[in-house]
Design a protein around this motif. Structure first.
Motif, PDB file in Angstrom:
ATOM      1  N   MET A   1      31.491 -29.025  -1.146  1.00 39.61           N
ATOM      2  CA  MET A   1      32.294 -30.182  -1.509  1.00 39.61           C
ATOM      3  C   MET A   1      31.888 -30.211  -3.004  1.00 39.61           C
ATOM      4  O   MET A   1      32.842 -30.479  -3.780  1.00 39.61           O
ATOM      5  N   GLN A   2      30.654 -30.385  -3.427  1.00 35.96           N
ATOM      6  CA  GLN A   2      30.243 -30.540  -4.978  1.00 35.96           C
ATOM      7  C   GLN A   2      30.785 -29.250  -5.784  1.00 35.96           C
ATOM      8  O   GLN A   2      31.519 -29.131  -6.546  1.00 35.96           O
ATOM      9  N   LYS A   3      30.741 -28.133  -4.923  1.00 36.79           N
ATOM     10  CA  LYS A   3      31.243 -26.752  -5.831  1.00 36.79           C
ATOM     11  C   LYS A   3      32.437 -27.048  -6.086  1.00 36.79           C
ATOM     12  O   LYS A   3      32.841 -26.575  -7.384  1.00 36.79           O
ATOM     13  N   ASN A   4      33.478 -27.322  -5.263  1.00 37.63           N
ATOM     14  CA  ASN A   4      34.778 -27.370  -5.333  1.00 37.63           C
ATOM     15  C   ASN A   4      35.216 -28.335  -6.559  1.00 37.63           C
ATOM     16  O   ASN A   4      35.880 -28.212  -7.481  1.00 37.63           O
ATOM     17  N   LYS A   5      34.331 -29.558  -6.513  1.00 37.16           N
ATOM     18  CA  LYS A   5      34.735 -30.528  -7.680  1.00 37.16           C
ATOM     19  C   LYS A   5      34.001 -30.086  -9.147  1.00 37.16           C
ATOM     20  O   LYS A   5      34.678 -30.306 -10.044  1.00 37.16           O
ATOM     21  N   ILE A   6      32.917 -29.371  -8.880  1.00 41.27           N
ATOM     22  CA  ILE A   6      32.195 -28.926 -10.199  1.00 41.27           C
ATOM     23  C   ILE A   6      33.273 -27.983 -10.805  1.00 41.27           C
ATOM     24  O   ILE A   6      33.649 -28.016 -12.032  1.00 41.27           O
ATOM     25  N   ILE A   7      33.898 -26.955 -10.125  1.00 42.23           N
ATOM     26  CA  ILE A   7      34.773 -25.915 -10.615  1.00 42.23           C
ATOM     27  C   ILE A   7      36.035 -26.752 -11.042  1.00 42.23           C
ATOM     28  O   ILE A   7      36.664 -26.562 -11.928  1.00 42.23           O
ATOM     29  N   GLY A   8      36.629 -27.625 -10.347  1.00 37.10           N
ATOM     30  CA  GLY A   8      37.680 -28.512 -10.657  1.00 37.10           C
ATOM     31  C   GLY A   8      37.585 -29.207 -11.695  1.00 37.10           C
ATOM     32  O   GLY A   8      38.401 -29.235 -12.803  1.00 37.10           O
ATOM     33  N   SER A   9      36.442 -29.709 -12.342  1.00 37.43           N
ATOM     34  CA  SER A   9      36.269 -30.373 -13.660  1.00 37.43           C
ATOM     35  C   SER A   9      36.317 -29.438 -14.915  1.00 37.43           C
ATOM     36  O   SER A   9      37.198 -29.800 -15.727  1.00 37.43           O
ATOM     37  N   LEU A  10      35.704 -28.219 -14.678  1.00 35.38           N
ATOM     38  CA  LEU A  10      36.002 -27.482 -16.064  1.00 35.38           C
ATOM     39  C   LEU A  10      37.308 -26.846 -16.009  1.00 35.38           C
ATOM     40  O   LEU A  10      37.911 -26.833 -17.092  1.00 35.38           O
ATOM     41  N   ALA A 174      30.363 -37.419 -12.948  1.00 36.41           N
ATOM     42  CA  ALA A 174      29.108 -37.122 -12.193  1.00 36.41           C
ATOM     43  C   ALA A 174      29.268 -37.877 -10.997  1.00 36.41           C
ATOM     44  O   ALA A 174      29.084 -37.264  -9.705  1.00 36.41           O
ATOM     45  N   GLY A 175      29.840 -39.326 -10.716  1.00 39.70           N
ATOM     46  CA  GLY A 175      29.876 -39.943  -9.773  1.00 39.70           C
ATOM     47  C   GLY A 175      31.135 -39.374  -8.989  1.00 39.70           C
ATOM     48  O   GLY A 175      31.255 -39.276  -7.719  1.00 39.70           O
ATOM     49  N   ALA A 176      32.166 -38.762  -9.653  1.00 38.48           N
ATOM     50  CA  ALA A 176      33.334 -38.015  -8.819  1.00 38.48           C
ATOM     51  C   ALA A 176      32.678 -36.871  -8.220  1.00 38.48           C
ATOM     52  O   ALA A 176      33.204 -36.593  -7.240  1.00 38.48           O
ATOM     53  N   VAL A 177      31.777 -36.096  -8.979  1.00 43.35           N
ATOM     54  CA  VAL A 177      31.328 -34.761  -8.217  1.00 43.35           C
ATOM     55  C   VAL A 177      30.587 -35.239  -7.039  1.00 43.35           C
ATOM     56  O   VAL A 177      30.772 -34.754  -6.066  1.00 43.35           O
ATOM     57  N   GLN A 260      38.870 -33.272 -17.015  1.00 47.06           N
ATOM     58  CA  GLN A 260      37.495 -32.759 -16.585  1.00 47.06           C
ATOM     59  C   GLN A 260      37.344 -34.099 -15.711  1.00 47.06           C
ATOM     60  O   GLN A 260      36.456 -33.965 -14.650  1.00 47.06           O
ATOM     61  N   LEU A 261      37.746 -35.308 -15.633  1.00 45.44           N
ATOM     62  CA  LEU A 261      37.533 -36.319 -14.949  1.00 45.44           C
ATOM     63  C   LEU A 261      38.283 -36.155 -13.590  1.00 45.44           C
ATOM     64  O   LEU A 261      37.927 -35.999 -12.182  1.00 45.44           O
ATOM     65  N   ALA A 262      39.693 -36.006 -13.651  1.00 50.00           N
ATOM     66  CA  ALA A 262      40.447 -35.810 -12.571  1.00 50.00           C
ATOM     67  C   ALA A 262      40.102 -34.512 -11.700  1.00 50.00           C
ATOM     68  O   ALA A 262      40.146 -34.507 -10.479  1.00 50.00           O
ATOM     69  N   GLY A 263      39.834 -33.610 -12.402  1.00 55.05           N
ATOM     70  CA  GLY A 263      39.531 -32.177 -11.844  1.00 55.05           C
ATOM     71  C   GLY A 263      38.219 -32.457 -10.930  1.00 55.05           C
ATOM     72  O   GLY A 263      38.210 -31.861  -9.949  1.00 55.05           O
ATOM     73  N   ALA A 264      37.290 -33.266 -11.472  1.00 56.99           N
ATOM     74  CA  ALA A 264      35.796 -33.338 -10.660  1.00 56.99           C
ATOM     75  C   ALA A 264      36.213 -34.493  -9.350  1.00 56.99           C
ATOM     76  O   ALA A 264      35.985 -34.264  -8.139  1.00 56.99           O
ATOM     77  N   PHE A 265      37.392 -35.313  -9.653  1.00 60.75           N
ATOM     78  CA  PHE A 265      37.850 -36.023  -8.377  1.00 60.75           C
ATOM     79  C   PHE A 265      38.639 -35.458  -7.297  1.00 60.75           C
ATOM     80  O   PHE A 265      38.184 -35.447  -6.162  1.00 60.75           O
ATOM     81  N   TYR A 266      39.679 -34.852  -7.822  1.00 58.59           N
ATOM     82  CA  TYR A 266      40.395 -34.149  -6.746  1.00 58.59           C
ATOM     83  C   TYR A 266      40.080 -32.864  -6.529  1.00 58.59           C
ATOM     84  O   TYR A 266      40.392 -32.203  -5.549  1.00 58.59           O
ATOM     85  N   GLY A 267      39.087 -32.237  -7.311  1.00 58.75           N
ATOM     86  CA  GLY A 267      38.483 -30.815  -6.850  1.00 58.75           C
ATOM     87  C   GLY A 267      39.449 -29.866  -7.168  1.00 58.75           C
ATOM     88  O   GLY A 267      40.757 -30.001  -7.708  1.00 58.75           O
ATOM     89  N   HIS A 268      38.935 -28.489  -7.428  1.00 60.02           N
ATOM     90  CA  HIS A 268      39.667 -27.352  -7.927  1.00 60.02           C
ATOM     91  C   HIS A 268      40.832 -27.268  -6.966  1.00 60.02           C
ATOM     92  O   HIS A 268      42.063 -27.108  -7.392  1.00 60.02           O
TER      93      HIS A 268
END
Ligand code: APR
Length: 481
Positions: A1-10, A174-177, A260-268
């Motif tokens: 889960m976190q990995k998908n969000k971390i990649i989604g943010s960048l 960070a909260g979204a991740v 960067q926020l929406a990508g962390a929230f919705y994920g890659h």
């Protein structure tokens, strides 16, 4: 889960930058294309991103190279981008902001990394636009997150407004991740607003909800307000970004900030393939984000308090914990499965399975019963040992309380027999085996508290939860603040 969000943010930052780049400085209203277009003030190609993403990549690479925050290395990388096109989509740097250019020129003369210019009239969005890697690297350590979000701005943007917005926005990412809901992220209580400038608090308290004309200029407060408005109003990465891009002005940067926020929230997985597939240097961006995840997610729990035995509660992926022992919520076959078991075998590698197969051939021909614990190598995990235990199936095992108690007791004592000093537990049996999380929480905490006084070597016990919600249930069930 976190990995998908971390990649989604960048990736989300780069997609927002690339989609907005062709509309930069336009005045609304105008039609926008749902796909990348060429042109704009920098005559960008399809999927081409600009300074926002170049600087974010410099920052990400610095965190990876230096194993953390290093202002001089960040400025050296920014200077290398400015002078040699490092991390640019072209052979040279393009689309650099005035404040950044002045800070880099000053740094080149003085070798002083904190070359940011102070004052409200220098409150551009140039430090906010590249912020994501700080949040992705420090999302599990709030103190470091706040400290380095501020410093990552101050090296080019010392303005209080720019710094406060970065402190705020880093905590949102960070909260979204970590999996907080949109309501939690946007609630007035989510961030400690003490000492923050009133202009930032005004946005945080809800100015972005107002029904008004938004003018997303390069002024950091306008950028923040517009990005939050789109994040608040729309329910998909795509809809929010298209709306931001339709508003004109600093479209690439406001797109990058929103992304960067929406990508962390919705994920890659939440970013439309039509945008990720056509993104220039997508693989570079993906692999950099992956490296950030691998480096950031090792939860460096401080196992150094010689005197006191401690119980820690963490949110994250147990395969990343740097404890001596990691406990696996296995099944009787001992040959892998879903949930924690699947994650551990996937990340730990085949050595674990080889040893499990040997155990099945020798000591456990009929499999591992519920309650006992057995140790194997931890393979590629950071731990010294893996301890497998099979939790009770709540609806099937009538003596599920005693069985769950045995899982925790046998795992802890076995780790102690192996002279280990720290052990990380998942929330055994509360996933596929459907043990109610609150009931399991009380059992786990009671057993560990009772036995920890008797251990000879174990000093630290870490309870690892896959979501903040699960961690909150554990704390509430055991009246832990
Ligand atoms: N890190 C930390 N916690 C995790 C992880 C992870 N990587 N993956 C899942 N969890 C959480 C789940 O959210 C749940 O709260 O661990 C808890 C235990 O869930 P399961 O893994 O489903 O374990 P359990 O309920 O004991 O069921 C065991 O599931 O994994 C299979 O092969 C295993 O068949 C066995 C069964």
């Amino acid at each position: 889960m976190q990995k998908n969000k971390i990649i989604g943010s960048l990736i989300g930052l780069a997609v927002g930058d690339a989609l907005g780049a062709a509309y930069e400085f336009k005045r609304p209203p105008y039609n926008i294309n749902e796909n990348y277009i060429t042109g704009g003030v920098h005559n960008v190609s399809i999927g081409e991103w600009t300074d926002d993403t170049s600087m974010a990549l410099c920052l990400a690479q610095s965190l990876i190279d230096k194993n953390g925050f290093d202002t001089k290395d960040q400025m050296d990388k920014y200077l290398s981008w400015y002078e040699d096109g490092y991390f640019s989509t072209r052979s040279e740097c393009f689309d650099i902001g005035n404040t950044v250019a002045r800070a880099l020129a000053s740094y080149k003369n003085t070798d002083e990394p904190f070359s940011g210019i102070a004052g409200d009239n220098n409150s551009g969005n140039g430090s906010l636009m590249r912020l994501s890697p700080i949040a992705l690297y420090y999302y599990q350590d709030k103190e470091a997150l706040i400290k380095y979000a501020a410093q990552s701005s101050q090296i080019t943007h010392k303005s209080e407004l720019a710094v406060d917005v970065c402190i705020y926005y880093a905590q949102l990412i960070a909260g979204a991740v970590k999996g907080y809901s949109k309501e939690e992220l946007l609630s007035n209580e989510f961030i400690d607003t003490k000492d923050m400038r009133k202009e930032v608090i005004n946005v945080m308290k809800g100015s972005y909800k107002e029904d008004k004309v938004y003018k997303p200029t390069g002024y950091v407060i306008d950028t923040l307000e517009t990005a939050l408005m789109a994040f608040y109003r729309f329910d998909s990465f795509e809809d929010g970004l298209l709306h931001v891009i339709s508003l004109g002005y600093d479209t690439d940067t406001v797109g990058a900030v929103y992304g960067q926020l929406a990508g962390a929230f919705y994920g890659h997985n939440g970013i439309p393939k039509k945008w990720t597939n056509a993104l220039i240097k997508y693989n570079l961006l993906y692999s950099t984000a992956e490296e950030l995840y691998n480096n950031s997610s090792v939860q460096k729990v401080n196992f150094n308090d010689e005197m006191h035995k401690k119980i820690h509660i963490l949110v994250g992926d147990i395969t990343t914990i740097n404890s001596d022992v990691i406990v696996n919520a296995a099944n009787y076959r001992l040959l892998g499965g879903g949930g924690v078991d699947g994650a551990i075998h996937r990340t730990g590698g085949s050595k674990i399975l080889d040893e499990c197969k040997f155990l099945r051939k020798t000591r456990y021909p009929d499999g591992l019963f519920t309650g006992p614990a057995v140790a194997t190598t931890a393979g590629n995990l950071k731990a010294k040992y893996l301890i497998h235990t099979v939790g009770p199936k709540y609806r099937f095992d009538s003596n599920h309380v005693e069985l769950l108690e045995s899982c925790y007791k046998n795992s802890l004592m076995l780790a102690d027999d192996y002279k280990c000093e720290s052990i990380a537990f998942p929330s055994i049996a509360t996933g596929i085996y459907a043990y109610p999380k609150d009931e399991a929480a009380k059992i786990a905490y009671t057993v560990i508290n009772k036995l920890l006084v008797n251990t000879r070597y174990i000093k630290d016990v870490v309870f690892v939860f896959y979501s903040q919600e699960d961690a909150n249930i554990f704390k509430k069930s055991n009246h832990i603040k």
